[in-house]
Design a protein around this motif. Sequence first.
Motif: not given
Length: 311
Positions: A70, A73-74, A76-77, A80-81, A86-87
């Motif tokens: 997790e 994943r956080v 990576e997000r 991406a933001s 990608r955002r």
Amino acid sequence: MDLDTVRTFVAAADAGQFQEAAAELAVTQQAVSKRIAVLERGLGVRLFTRTPRGAELTIDGQAFLPHARELLRVAERAAASVHTGRRPLRVDIIASRGAASGLMRGFHQAHPEIDLDVLMLFDIETAVAAIRSGAIDASFRAVAAPGRPLPEDIASVRVLDEPLQLLTGPAHALASARSVTVAQIVGHRIWMPGIVPGTEWAAYYDDLVAAFGLTIEATGPNFGSDALLDTVADTPALATFMSERTRLVWPADHGLRRIPVTGPTPVYPHSLLWHRDNPHPALATLRAHLAATAAGHHDAGTWMPDWVIPR
């Protein structure tokens, strides 16, 4: 907690061997062992037990593994933001029922592959500050109000000149007209409680009043479009201006009339604003889409304030 050590732990857990994890991460096996040791010291537990077949997770390692995934994943997000490729493209449309909302719905239908964040900011100063800070990518505005030029780093392009219409109830003196001239509206009470001093639309209507001697009243609280429509439908003495592309629904028994205005036709100029250095690839796609599909410009027989930025 260092993400490289967490990433190494997950790779080793998935591979079951430090050697395979090293190959996947393109580092040495020694580097994998050092990273795991650093993580274990930081957590104060052993994560792996060495076996003849490789490395097996301890009970603590098994407990930590889902949280480690997790964390990655956080991360990576989070990356991406702020990655413009990608955002989502963030666009301010001012209001949900206006022309800008319709333009963005058309863009979404034409380019469903582009992620969008649509929001509504009230005034142009807030919108410009959000563009300059990177909080949004673009905004639809009528620019620029007198005495408030855009900063040099903000670009703009006119995308739509939207005609105004007169909205009346069934008992209004002009209700039966197929169209009305501006001169015919003089002397009639136009009620627009949504006009807020200091906004670009207030500057627009101030100039409209001054140019043609109209009577626009912004008195009373603004309870929204539904209350406005109820009042206009029930009061023969009041009418209001409504932009041509504003989407409204009212009960059938209201009997409201949307009447084109001519001689000249007042048009409200919508422009798209963005930062000159904004690299979001979808921003260029949006500008190209608007240039191809929203070319509703009206020159002959129209009116707009002289402070409007030329096309």
